[in-house]
Scaffold this motif. Structure first.
Motif, mmCIF file in Angstrom:
data_model
loop_
_atom_site.group_PDB
_atom_site.id
_atom_site.type_symbol
_atom_site.label_atom_id
_atom_site.label_comp_id
_atom_site.label_asym_id
_atom_site.label_seq_id
_atom_site.Cartn_x
_atom_site.Cartn_y
_atom_site.Cartn_z
ATOM 1 N N ARG A 1 0.849 -1.191 0.000
ATOM 2 C CA ARG A 1 0.000 0.000 0.000
ATOM 3 C C ARG A 1 0.888 1.246 0.000
ATOM 4 O O ARG A 1 1.805 1.367 0.800
ATOM 5 C CB ARG A 1 -0.890 -0.023 1.237
ATOM 6 C CG ARG A 1 -2.010 0.961 1.218
ATOM 7 C CD ARG A 1 -2.983 0.731 2.363
ATOM 8 N NE ARG A 1 -3.650 -0.544 2.326
ATOM 9 C CZ ARG A 1 -4.712 -0.821 1.573
ATOM 10 N NH1 ARG A 1 -5.206 0.091 0.790
ATOM 11 N NH2 ARG A 1 -5.291 -2.008 1.633
ATOM 12 N N THR B 1 0.757 5.318 0.519
ATOM 13 C CA THR B 1 -0.021 6.447 1.006
ATOM 14 C C THR B 1 0.441 7.677 0.240
ATOM 15 O O THR B 1 1.609 8.061 0.336
ATOM 16 C CB THR B 1 0.191 6.641 2.518
ATOM 17 O OG1 THR B 1 -0.213 5.436 3.180
ATOM 18 C CG2 THR B 1 -0.612 7.810 3.043
ATOM 19 N N ILE C 1 -7.444 1.462 -6.249
ATOM 20 C CA ILE C 1 -7.642 2.544 -5.295
ATOM 21 C C ILE C 1 -9.135 2.628 -4.973
ATOM 22 O O ILE C 1 -9.977 2.396 -5.838
ATOM 23 C CB ILE C 1 -7.107 3.890 -5.856
ATOM 24 C CG1 ILE C 1 -6.945 4.933 -4.761
ATOM 25 C CG2 ILE C 1 -7.948 4.390 -7.020
ATOM 26 C CD1 ILE C 1 -6.070 6.107 -5.159
ATOM 27 N N ARG C 2 -9.449 2.910 -3.721
ATOM 28 C CA ARG C 2 -10.856 3.056 -3.310
ATOM 29 C C ARG C 2 -11.347 4.457 -3.630
ATOM 30 O O ARG C 2 -10.582 5.414 -3.604
ATOM 31 C CB ARG C 2 -11.001 2.802 -1.818
ATOM 32 C CG ARG C 2 -10.818 1.370 -1.459
ATOM 33 C CD ARG C 2 -11.140 1.160 -0.010
ATOM 34 N NE ARG C 2 -10.875 -0.238 0.323
ATOM 35 C CZ ARG C 2 -11.049 -0.742 1.507
ATOM 36 N NH1 ARG C 2 -11.474 0.014 2.495
ATOM 37 N NH2 ARG C 2 -10.787 -2.008 1.734
ATOM 38 N N LYS C 3 -12.648 4.553 -3.887
ATOM 39 C CA LYS C 3 -13.261 5.862 -4.104
ATOM 40 C C LYS C 3 -13.164 6.658 -2.820
ATOM 41 O O LYS C 3 -13.219 6.076 -1.747
ATOM 42 C CB LYS C 3 -14.724 5.692 -4.507
ATOM 43 C CG LYS C 3 -14.872 5.146 -5.898
ATOM 44 C CD LYS C 3 -16.331 5.063 -6.280
ATOM 45 C CE LYS C 3 -16.457 4.539 -7.701
ATOM 46 N NZ LYS C 3 -17.839 4.499 -8.149
ATOM 47 N N GLY D 1 -10.756 8.120 -4.534
ATOM 48 C CA GLY D 1 -9.540 8.131 -5.332
ATOM 49 C C GLY D 1 -9.786 7.548 -6.713
ATOM 50 O O GLY D 1 -10.759 6.831 -6.943
ATOM 51 N N SER E 1 -7.360 8.448 -0.465
ATOM 52 C CA SER E 1 -7.254 6.982 -0.502
ATOM 53 C C SER E 1 -5.819 6.570 -0.780
ATOM 54 O O SER E 1 -5.039 7.326 -1.354
ATOM 55 C CB SER E 1 -8.151 6.412 -1.598
ATOM 56 O OG SER E 1 -9.503 6.706 -1.340
ATOM 57 N N SER E 2 -5.467 5.351 -0.396
ATOM 58 C CA SER E 2 -4.130 4.839 -0.683
ATOM 59 C C SER E 2 -4.185 3.939 -1.917
ATOM 60 O O SER E 2 -5.240 3.417 -2.287
ATOM 61 C CB SER E 2 -3.564 4.088 0.519
ATOM 62 O OG SER E 2 -4.434 3.057 0.904
#
Length: 191
Positions: free
Chosen positions: A38, A40, A65-67, A69, A103-104
């Motif tokens: 991951r 950051t 990547i999660r929203k 992002g 998001s990371s």
């Protein structure tokens, strides 16, 4: 890649070890095997994926990547995930803009497996895992096992580097197998 009989021993199945450890890294001597890595990010960046090992048909680097992002594809369209393949005739590096929006970025490998005469792409099965080496604050090397057979850290080897948000998507170095390819892409999509 053949396992070294003098190297530290690993459990028979890495995925079972990850499950037993609640997803924590698995020790290999002084090194750690992880399922994913991951990043950051503190702001927008260009992520460069550069393959440094031998090309492996069916193997890929996955970025997700999660929203809220998003990863921007070469044409500027947003995606939550993408796969980058090291295939004959393609450049051995690729760049994508990432807008983390808090998001990371998750990095992992995927590979082709055959079942019933059909090819499937998988991640995180069998003896899949990766050893991540920090080369600099903004660059890491990934040595990945494809999950089939014994753990073999050389199945897929690549580096990921973070470049400034204004870095060009298409660097000036031309691909030797397809002269002019990058210039054509640059003219079509900008960058």
């Amino acid at each position: 890649m053949t396992s070294d009989p003098n190297s530290p021993s690993l459990p028979g199945n890495l995925q079972q070890a990850f499950i037993d450890n609640g997803g924590a890294p698995v020790a290999l001597g002084a090194e750690q095997i992880v399922q994913a890595d991951r990043w950051t990010l503190t702001g927008d960046a260009v992520v460069e994926i550069r393959f440094t090992g031998k090309p492996v048909p069916g193997a890929s680097v996955r970025l997700s990547i999660r929203k809220p992002g998003r990863i921007l594809l070469s044409d500027g369209s947003p995606a939550a995930a993408l796969a980058v393949y090291d295939q004959r005739g393609l450049p051995r590096s690729a760049r994508h803009r990432v807008r983390p929006n808090g998001s990371s970025l998750l990095v992992y490998n995927a590979y082709a497996v055959m079942r019933g005469g059909r090819s499937f792409e998988e991640s995180w099965t069998g003896n899949a895992g990766m050893i991540v080496t920090r080369l600099a604050e903004d660059r890491r090397r990934y040595e990945c096992s494809d999950g089939t057979g014994a753990f073999a850290r050389g199945d897929l080897v690549f580096e990921i580097g973070l470049l400034g948000a204004d870095a060009p998507l298409f660097p000036d170095d031309a691909h030797p197998a397809r002269p002019g390819l990058l210039a054509k892409l640059r003219a079509r999509w900008g960058g």
